[in-house]
Design an enzyme around this catalytic site. Sequence first.
Site, PDB file in Angstrom:
ATOM      1  N   HIS A  28      39.594  30.062  39.526  1.00 37.93           N
ATOM      2  CA  HIS A  28      40.117  29.568  40.805  1.00 37.93           C
ATOM      3  C   HIS A  28      40.621  30.716  41.688  1.00 37.93           C
ATOM      4  O   HIS A  28      41.486  30.519  42.542  1.00 37.93           O
ATOM      5  CB  HIS A  28      41.259  28.561  40.595  1.00 37.93           C
ATOM      6  CG  HIS A  28      40.906  27.406  39.729  1.00 37.93           C
ATOM      7  ND1 HIS A  28      40.352  26.241  40.206  1.00 37.93           N
ATOM      8  CD2 HIS A  28      41.012  27.237  38.374  1.00 37.93           C
ATOM      9  CE1 HIS A  28      40.144  25.400  39.209  1.00 37.93           C
ATOM     10  NE2 HIS A  28      40.526  25.980  38.085  1.00 37.93           N
ATOM     11  N   LYS A  84      36.346  53.065  56.942  1.00 31.85           N
ATOM     12  CA  LYS A  84      36.119  51.786  56.288  1.00 31.85           C
ATOM     13  C   LYS A  84      34.685  51.721  55.749  1.00 31.85           C
ATOM     14  O   LYS A  84      33.736  52.074  56.443  1.00 31.85           O
ATOM     15  CB  LYS A  84      36.356  50.638  57.256  1.00 31.85           C
ATOM     16  CG  LYS A  84      36.378  49.258  56.609  1.00 31.85           C
ATOM     17  CD  LYS A  84      36.803  48.210  57.642  1.00 31.85           C
ATOM     18  CE  LYS A  84      37.031  46.856  56.988  1.00 31.85           C
ATOM     19  NZ  LYS A  84      35.788  46.258  56.509  1.00 31.85           N
TER      20      LYS A  84
END
Length: 480
Positions: A203, A339
């Site tokens: 989950h 990035k």
Amino acid sequence: MGANGNAGEFRLEHDSMGEVRVPIDAYYGAQTQRAVENFTISGQRIRPELIHALGRIKRAAAVVNYKLGALTGRGRRPLSEEEVRALITACGEVAEGKFDDQFPIDVYQTGSGTSSNMNTNEVIANRANELAGYDRRDQNKKIHPNDHVNFGQSTNDMFPTAIHVACALAIHQRLVPALEAAAATLQSKADQWRDILKIGRTHLADATPLSLGDEIGGLARQMQKAAALARQAIEPILELPAGGTAVGSGINTDRRYGGEVARYLAEETKIPFREAENHFEANAQRDGLVACHSLLKCAAVTLSSVANNIRWLGSGPRCGFYEIRLADLQPGSSIMPGKVNPVLCESAMQAAAKVIGNDAAMALSGASGGQFQLNIMMPVMGDMALESITLLAGAVDVFDKKCLALLEPNAERCAAAIERSLSMVTGLNLKIGYEKAAALAKEAFKTGKTIRELCTEKGILPPEELAEALHPARMAKPFS
């Protein structure tokens, strides 16, 4: 006269509807030109794999018809041995891709693929005439596109045969090897990383420990099963409609023809093609292609899931999981310096999404396109199937070579996450019971302490017993 009024740009060709102006150097003829003018829709031509398959089956047809005496001794003008050789050679050249630029018809054409079948017949006939020493622009074709190239055939059985052959070859030659290679890469990483322990997640929430090798091994098995699904996808398209001609009755062909064509193609491709068990069924519907694509969709689902898991595991580098390191392939942002993004994972997921979407259109085409003795959605079905195979094979190949093969473990990050995880308390279940363990987990979360620190403070278990109960390696396997 040409399109701009200049002499010599076009030649006149004729078909059963009359004369048509065709580019003077084109190997195709009147029926192809009519289709080019009628279907100005997408600008997307039929795929090279399908062109090559059409060449293959036309060659098979020519060889079989010659063997059965159909080309050299029937009612229309019989061919000489030299002309038959020219016909077979011309078919082979189309199969080899030498005339790909002579197939200009849009995918979105007549639903049976008649335009592309006749495109193939015309190109082969004109090239065969050329090889036999005739003027290919001569209107009185010595080797005729209908009477010879298309002898014993109909678009209704040959076009779906070409789709089956093209798809089976593409799956066998490209997709299965790509999936198997990716599975092998992942399994190699799994074997190398067996001793690196990390926290599990269910989950997207912390769970009990496992090894990074076991986690990646699970992904490897998924890809192995995807490869198996791809192999299975060939089975529904092994039956070939060739021999059914117009409606499945086999009119205008030898009863031995379908079986001989299937045997020829099986020997040539090393794929066990066989004649359709029932030609009326084989002409009428494309259920086999729908089933084939459904299995390809399942492989696409697996690819997307694996790529997404790799993306999550590599997220970060400081504020994500960052338990594996992905190779830096390109700058990831036009505004954020430094990035780097998981671009190959994203590319694979996009390809998978397109395949999954294609499957819905494939099912609709099978359901709505088949009436009585013909399915009239064949060109788009063939295009979608080949697109899906191409996308999957290409995406998996690049994902494997430029992402999976370059993965590195971040053992330090994996170890740190284990000690912080509240799910470590699961190791105490057999010692203190579920409810007391749950209370410890809540207190650890509230105080910011680790389970080990809290247990030590409270003297929950003797140090040696506590160390054993909370040992990640022990927790990553059954207790006995």
